[in-house]
Structures are given as structure tokens and as C-alpha cells.
Design a protein around this motif. Structure first.
Motif, PDB file in Angstrom:
ATOM      1  N   THR A   1      -6.101   2.743  -4.530  1.00 53.99           N
ATOM      2  CA  THR A   1      -4.855   3.146  -5.182  1.00 53.99           C
ATOM      3  C   THR A   1      -3.650   2.957  -4.279  1.00 53.99           C
ATOM      4  O   THR A   1      -2.560   2.725  -4.757  1.00 53.99           O
ATOM      5  CB  THR A   1      -4.927   4.620  -5.628  1.00 53.99           C
ATOM      6  N   VAL A   2      -3.825   3.037  -2.976  1.00 50.51           N
ATOM      7  CA  VAL A   2      -2.722   2.886  -2.044  1.00 50.51           C
ATOM      8  C   VAL A   2      -2.989   1.666  -1.174  1.00 50.51           C
ATOM      9  O   VAL A   2      -4.002   1.582  -0.501  1.00 50.51           O
ATOM     10  CB  VAL A   2      -2.568   4.143  -1.148  1.00 50.51           C
ATOM     11  N   LEU A   3      -2.052   0.716  -1.220  1.00 49.54           N
ATOM     12  CA  LEU A   3      -2.175  -0.505  -0.435  1.00 49.54           C
ATOM     13  C   LEU A   3      -1.002  -0.619   0.530  1.00 49.54           C
ATOM     14  O   LEU A   3       0.101  -0.204   0.221  1.00 49.54           O
ATOM     15  CB  LEU A   3      -2.140  -1.725  -1.342  1.00 49.54           C
ATOM     16  N   SER A   4      -1.259  -1.232   1.656  1.00 48.46           N
ATOM     17  CA  SER A   4      -0.167  -1.575   2.563  1.00 48.46           C
ATOM     18  C   SER A   4       0.304  -2.989   2.209  1.00 48.46           C
ATOM     19  O   SER A   4      -0.333  -3.680   1.430  1.00 48.46           O
ATOM     20  CB  SER A   4      -0.676  -1.531   4.006  1.00 48.46           C
ATOM     21  N   GLU A   5       1.418  -3.401   2.798  1.00 46.83           N
ATOM     22  CA  GLU A   5       1.892  -4.759   2.560  1.00 46.83           C
ATOM     23  C   GLU A   5       0.862  -5.764   3.048  1.00 46.83           C
ATOM     24  O   GLU A   5       0.646  -6.795   2.425  1.00 46.83           O
ATOM     25  CB  GLU A   5       3.249  -4.985   3.246  1.00 46.83           C
ATOM     26  N   ALA A   6       0.200  -5.472   4.177  1.00 44.77           N
ATOM     27  CA  ALA A   6      -0.826  -6.372   4.707  1.00 44.77           C
ATOM     28  C   ALA A   6      -2.008  -6.484   3.755  1.00 44.77           C
ATOM     29  O   ALA A   6      -2.557  -7.564   3.548  1.00 44.77           O
ATOM     30  CB  ALA A   6      -1.293  -5.889   6.077  1.00 44.77           C
TER      31      ALA A   6
ATOM     32  N   VAL B   1       6.713  -1.937  -2.140  1.00 40.73           N
ATOM     33  CA  VAL B   1       6.393  -3.354  -2.267  1.00 40.73           C
ATOM     34  C   VAL B   1       4.917  -3.532  -2.586  1.00 40.73           C
ATOM     35  O   VAL B   1       4.540  -4.334  -3.443  1.00 40.73           O
ATOM     36  CB  VAL B   1       6.764  -4.105  -0.960  1.00 40.73           C
ATOM     37  N   ALA B   2       4.065  -2.765  -1.937  1.00 42.39           N
ATOM     38  CA  ALA B   2       2.627  -2.889  -2.160  1.00 42.39           C
ATOM     39  C   ALA B   2       2.261  -2.544  -3.602  1.00 42.39           C
ATOM     40  O   ALA B   2       1.365  -3.162  -4.176  1.00 42.39           O
ATOM     41  CB  ALA B   2       1.870  -1.990  -1.191  1.00 42.39           C
ATOM     42  N   ASP B   3       2.960  -1.590  -4.203  1.00 36.68           N
ATOM     43  CA  ASP B   3       2.695  -1.236  -5.602  1.00 36.68           C
ATOM     44  C   ASP B   3       3.087  -2.378  -6.534  1.00 36.68           C
ATOM     45  O   ASP B   3       2.379  -2.685  -7.492  1.00 36.68           O
ATOM     46  CB  ASP B   3       3.444   0.035  -5.987  1.00 36.68           C
TER      47      ASP B   3
END
Length: 139
Positions: free
Chosen positions: A127-132, A71-73
């Protein structure tokens, strides 16, 4: 009563339309980011909600239609993908381009806000995100 040339009226229409579409895409990104954060949603069909939200983003051209990743992507792509014609950054860029043709009719504050929004969307990101983190970016 002043007169507004038809070209200026047309540009104001498209400026509003681009910003309206950007706002709608932001709302979908916010919903997508929060869909998996809610514990009840995670238990009761978050997958279905996620699929529908990602489907809408794909229909609007904000993300690739075959994107089944995190989802974060998807949220990050909908915000920052310069290649996707429906991404927030592309819509804001189109709004800026339209606004530039009638710069003298816009306030200095509006112009600064528009440029600031575009620069935030173009800024380097993790490059990497969490939903928050995706939700925080959309906010």
C-alpha cells in the motif's frame, strides 16, 4: 504473397496502439518516479516537473485529475488502477483482449509475455511505495 484480412489488420493496428500507449504511460511513470530522486531536481523545480508529469498522466486517463498526493501514489495508480481507462493495466488488458481475437496469428512467446505482464500488474502490491519502488515497478 499472403493476404491479410481487413479484420486482422485492424486488430493488429489496435494491438500495437494499446501497447504503444502502455509504453508511453510507463515512460511517464518512470520519469515521475525519478523526478524527485535526483538531488539537483529536488532543488531546482522538481515540484514543477512533478506537476507537469502528473498533469500528462491525468490527461491520458491514467490517474485522477485532482490527485495531489505523493508521487509514489500517482505512479502506483498509473500502473495498477483498473478503473482508470489510461492506466497501464487497463491498456495491457485491452491489448490482451484484442490479441485474443487473433490468437492463431501471434507467437506463443508473445502471448506468454503479454499474459505475464498483465498478471504482474494485477498482482497484490504494497500500500505504501517509495519513489524508488515505483521506479522498480515501472522497470
Amino acid at each position: 504473397m499472403g493476404h491479410l484480412p481487413s479484420r486482422a489488420a485492424d486488430n493488429l493496428f489496435w494491438l500495437g496502439r494499446y501497447l504503444e500507449r502502455a509504453e508511453a504511460t510507463l515512460r511517464l511513470v518512470r520519469s515521475l518516479s525519478t523526478s524527485l530522486m535526483d538531488s539537483d531536481a529536488a532543488v531546482h523545480g522538481a515540484g514543477e516537473t512533478r506537476e507537469k508529469l502528473q498533469g500528462l498522466l491525468a490527461e491520458w486517463g491514467a490517474i485522477e485529475g485532482d490527485e495531489d498526493g505523493r508521487v509514489a501514489d500517482a505512479a502506483s495508480a498509473a500502473l495498477h488502477d483498473e478503473e482508470a481507462y489510461g492506466s497501464v493495466v487497463r491498456l495491457v488488458r485491452a491489448a490482451r483482449s484484442t490479441a485474443a481475437t487473433m490468437r492463431e496469428r501471434l507467437s506463443e512467446d508473445f502471448w506468454k509475455l503479454l499474459l505475464d505482464l498483465e498478471s504482474r500488474l494485477l498482482a497484490p502490491r504494497d500500500t505504501v511505495l517509495s519513489e524508488a519502488a515505483g521506479l522498480a515497478r515501472a522497470e
